[in-house]
Design an enzyme around this catalytic site. Structure first.
Site, PDB file in Angstrom:
ATOM      1  N   LYS A 153       0.871  -1.221  -0.191  1.00  0.00           N
ATOM      2  CA  LYS A 153      -0.064  -0.007  -0.131  1.00  0.00           C
ATOM      3  C   LYS A 153       0.814   1.071  -0.004  1.00  0.00           C
ATOM      4  O   LYS A 153       0.649   2.255  -0.857  1.00  0.00           O
ATOM      5  CB  LYS A 153      -0.999   0.090   1.444  1.00  0.00           C
TER       6      LYS A 153
ATOM      7  N   LYS B  14     -17.816  -5.537  -6.155  1.00  0.00           N
ATOM      8  CA  LYS B  14     -17.480  -6.501  -5.145  1.00  0.00           C
ATOM      9  C   LYS B  14     -16.903  -7.992  -5.731  1.00  0.00           C
ATOM     10  O   LYS B  14     -17.592  -8.437  -6.568  1.00  0.00           O
ATOM     11  CB  LYS B  14     -18.506  -6.648  -4.119  1.00  0.00           C
TER      12      LYS B  14
ATOM     13  N   GLU C 160     -16.373  13.403   9.802  1.00  0.00           N
ATOM     14  CA  GLU C 160     -15.902  12.350  10.269  1.00  0.00           C
ATOM     15  C   GLU C 160     -14.486  12.196  10.474  1.00  0.00           C
ATOM     16  O   GLU C 160     -13.683  11.181  10.443  1.00  0.00           O
ATOM     17  CB  GLU C 160     -16.331  11.149   9.549  1.00  0.00           C
TER      18      GLU C 160
ATOM     19  N   ARG D  34      -6.259   0.487  -0.828  1.00  0.00           N
ATOM     20  CA  ARG D  34      -6.938   0.890   0.331  1.00  0.00           C
ATOM     21  C   ARG D  34      -7.012  -0.659   1.036  1.00  0.00           C
ATOM     22  O   ARG D  34      -7.564  -1.836   0.587  1.00  0.00           O
ATOM     23  CB  ARG D  34      -8.422   1.139  -0.248  1.00  0.00           C
TER      24      ARG D  34
ATOM     25  N   HIS E  63     -13.269   7.113  -6.274  1.00  0.00           N
ATOM     26  CA  HIS E  63     -12.131   6.190  -6.360  1.00  0.00           C
ATOM     27  C   HIS E  63     -11.187   6.541  -7.244  1.00  0.00           C
ATOM     28  O   HIS E  63      -9.999   5.924  -7.271  1.00  0.00           O
ATOM     29  CB  HIS E  63     -12.445   4.680  -6.343  1.00  0.00           C
TER      30      HIS E  63
END
Length: 779
Positions: free
Chosen positions: A18, A118, A508, A539, A718
């Protein structure tokens, strides 16, 4: 018997991959440096498995972004819009690869990324292959061959892992009408044969073909494609041993097809579908070996050796040891790397940790199961052999740990169990229908046409993350930490007002993850420090661990929601994660039905919703991006799942008054088959990801005459590219063809946590401008 691993986590124990990819994207390391990091990770994984005693070690399970994208790259299924990048001498093949995943916006080129969805019913995302009627395939990348050779040069003989051609096509999407993608199988197969020839030249012995679609509902044409593909492969490469690998479900009505295919071994998932074993043993031809997926590749609980040994011994009695492989149920990519890295008693109590197993430990479990199944204790000498005594002791220790869960006070809370038993039908119903509620909400909220909002989170900068890290290390007090978060929240509220958003969010900044944040405040959850798994690309997520009965000891979000609302006269949404998503994105206890755990979470979220409403929050968003991914892979099981999943959402949302507006958000999904159930959720507003599909997802909402309000995402979060006002207006004009104007909201595809502020600000300013243009056109 042989031990067989299907795949190993590629991200590295410390998320090395990552970090390296993100450094490459920001131009802080070179192509050569990134490649070296990838090579180091591959070699470490191969050596770890070899040292542990795995006989069939996978290669080509490594990827810089996604294994399905790798396959598209390998077979040359590169969408036409990316061909300009191929022609540019400034870009490497790696740049082309990443552009397909992330989009490309440089100089005079502005190219959208491939669609993402997914991977079956997991929380992993893959890049959807795009096919045209006359699709041409050609060998574009030799990665599969190169990594096999790389391992061989290092002295490790591996088993290349390849997404099977039938599954690869079925994972994709037709980009024009007039054909079905399975019809491309004869165009595609020659590229696979070319790969096999190159591997054959390197004297490969075993190849793993992943065909999980063989465990799904198949049409006659799709079954025929399986027969065609593997018959052709056997004709041309009779010496190569093929392991046909299925997972996530049972073969069931496809069993006859599977056992008649000319392959050398068949892998089955006995964690998800243990009941299939006896039927398979009855029908398995003598020429075929059987790989038993007995160690759970998708969860973090220690294997119950007695249960696994019962399955293994049943197979041994029927077909003999020499025809058996012992394996995880699926690739270990869905498991964190190494439990030994966990040493924080506060977040992961030792009593809970003893019940757990990560990828490295699962590899050891596979090897130990082989040793246990190979023991012959009828010979007295074997009983006194020191090695055998050690193995038997490990079995005893395993059973002691498994039994300790049955009575643990950490797990069982009888007040929670009783509250779930007392749930009634009324608990899952709003006071009035949406047709009546919407007028109360319009009067109270007074929003314009095409109201603008975001999905919840704003960019978490390195500075914001550093505050959280400092607080957890004790370098900041709670007062100091809250003061920093309060200032960041205030700045975001002021900025949202300045650009003209209609419904605001607090950003948030206090949250580490949309599930972990809640799990940290709910009883029955534990957390790892290094339990990262890949969600997509770079991610990574660290799923909470649900080990016991769940309840809410105190309010979780009220403080920050009330603070943010105090800063503005505009409505600020309360932001919650829904019960199904918390369930799906956690490692869930395996000692009770998932529906039971979901209802426990639903009651905890309901308590939070009611506290937010009492505190004056007028719009409450309960995100359920994982609702569809939880669908069983077989349609015959959908109704049972959707019944309890939708009901759990309704339990969480239905306690409020009519004028309180409930939103929900859903990620990349095909809604066609479940649109009635989405409607049954009875959310006042649903936001969905639509930009990569160019609003194609909306046709089902139109055909269904979806009655509630909807926000089709109009820019892809994304990807780092910034869409123009004109592009977003165009997308909303497409949406208007499907959905009445007074039901439409304007918003991004998803939360903005992973983006940078520069691109976020530019994109949201364009989005607000697009909404204003849309209003002008209506007026």
């Amino acid at each position: 018997m042989l031990t067989n691993n299907l795949g190993y986590p590629r991200i590295g124990s410390n998320r090395e991959l990552k970090k390296a990819c993100e450094q490459y994207w920001s131009n802080t390391i070179t192509n050569k440096q990134l490649m070296q990091i990838g090579k180091t990770l591959r070699h470490e994984n191969w050596q770890l498995q070899k040292n542990a005693g795995i006989d069939l070690i996978p290669s080509n399970d490594f990827s810089f972004y996604d294994q399905v994208l790798d396959m598209s790259f390998t077979v040359g299924a590169i969408p036409e819009r990316f061909h300009k990048i191929i022609l540019s001498t400034k870009n490497s093949e790696l740049d082309l690869y990443f552009s397909m995943a992330r989009g490309y916006q440089k100089e005079d080129l502005d190219i959208t990324a491939m669609e993402m969805t997914k991977w079956f019913d997991t929380n992993y995302h893959y890049l959807v292959p795009e096919f045209t009627k006359n699709q041409v395939f050609k060998l574009f990348s030799t990665k599969i061959v190169d990594e096999f050779y790389e391992a061989k040069q290092a002295g490790i003989i591996t088993k290349p892992v390849i997404i099977g051609p039938v599954t690869y096509l079925l994972l994709g999407k037709e980009k024009e009408s007039g054909f079905h993608r399975i019809e491309l199988i004869k165009n595609l197969l020659p590229v696979y044969l070319d790969i096999l020839q190159k591997l054959s030249n390197l004297h490969v012995e075993w190849i793993q073909f992943d065909e999980p679609y063989l465990s799904l509902d198949l049409s006659p044409a799709e079954k025929k494609a399986f027969v065609y593909v593997y018959t052709e492969i056997r004709k041309q490469f009779p010496a190569i041993k093929i392991i046909l690998t299925t997972y996530f479900e049972g073969l069931k009505d496809n069993l006859n097809t599977a056992v008649t295919l000319p392959v050398h071994a068949l892998h089955i998932d006995l964690v998800r579908c243990p009941d299939q074993l006896n039927g398979i043993l009855e029908m398995l031809p003598e020429r075929m070996k059987l790989s038993l997926g007995v160690v759970d590749g998708r969860n973090i609980w220690k294997n119950d050796f007695i249960i696994s040994l019962d399955l293994i011994n049943s197979a041994i009695q029927k077909i003999g040891k020499e025809r058996i492989f012992i394996s995880p149920s699926c690739s270990l990519i869905h498991s964190p790397c190494d439990l030994k890295l966990e040493n924080d008693e506060k977040t992961l109590p030792s009593e809970v940790k003893q019940w757990m197993s990560f990828a490295k430990q699962k590899v050891d479990e596979v090897v130990l199961l082989k040793q246990l199944a190979s023991l012959d204790l009828t010979n007295q000498k074997n009983k006194t052999d020191p090695t055998n005594i050690e193995i038997i002791t490990k079995l005893k220790n395993n059973q002691d740990v498994i039994r300790s869960k049955e009575t643990s006070l950490l797990i069982h809370n009888y007040d929670v169990k009783q509250r779930v038993k007392e749930i009634t039908i009324r608990d899952a119903q709003r006071n009035q229908s949406f047709a009546s509620r919407k007028y109360s909400q319009k009067r109270k909220l007074n929003l314009p046409l095409f109201p603008t909002t975001t999905i919840g989170s704003f960019p978490q900068t390195p500075l914001v993350r550093s505050w959280r890290s400092q607080y957890k290390k004790g370098e900041l007090t709670l007062i100091e930490y809250n003061k920093l978060i309060a200032e960041e929240t205030k700045q975001s509220i002021v900025w949202q007002e300045e650009i003209g958003l209609d419904v605001l969010v607090h950003g948030e900044f206090e949250r580490n993850d949309m599930v972990e944040y809640f799990g940290e405040q709910l009883a029955g959850f534990a957390f790892s420090k290094n339990g990262w798994v890949q969600s997509y690309g770079s991610r990574c997520v660290k799923p909470p661990i649900i080990y016991g009965d769940v309840h809410r000891p105190k309010p979780m979000t009220v403080f920050w929601s009330v603070y943010a609302q105090s800063l503005s006269s505009k409505v600020v949404k309360g932001m919650l994660t829904g019960p199904v998503t918390i369930l799906q994105w956690s490692f869930v206890r395996n000692d009770q039905p998932r529906s039971e755990t979901c209802n426990q979470i639903a009651l905890a979220i309901r308590d939070e919703v009611l506290d937010l409403e009492k505190a004056g929050i007028k719009i409450i968003q309960i995100d359920e991006p994982a609702l569809r991914e939880g669908l069983p892979l077989r349609k015959s099981q959908w109704q049972a799942y959707l019944s309890w999943a939708v009901n759990a959402f309704r339990i969480s949302a239905s306690g409020v008054n009519d004028e309180t507006q409930i939103h929900t958000h859903m990620c990349y999904s095909e809604f066609n088959d479940i649109i009635q159930h989405i409607s049954d959720m009875d959310a006042d507003v649903i936001t969905i990801e639509c930009s990569r599909s160019q609003m194609d997802l909306l046709d089902v909402f139109a055909d269904f005459n979806y009655p509630n309000e909807i926000g089709p995402g109009i820019y892809d979060i994304h990807s780092p590219r910034v869409p123009s006002k004109a592009e977003m207006v165009d997308l909303m004009n497409k949406a208007k063809r499907f959905i009445p104007v007074d039901q439409l909201w304007v918003n991004p595809d998803c939360g903005l946590k992973t983006r940078h502020w520069d691109e976020t600000k530019k994109a949201l300013i364009e989005m607000v401008a697009a909404a204003k243009k849309l209003r002008e056109c209506v007026n």
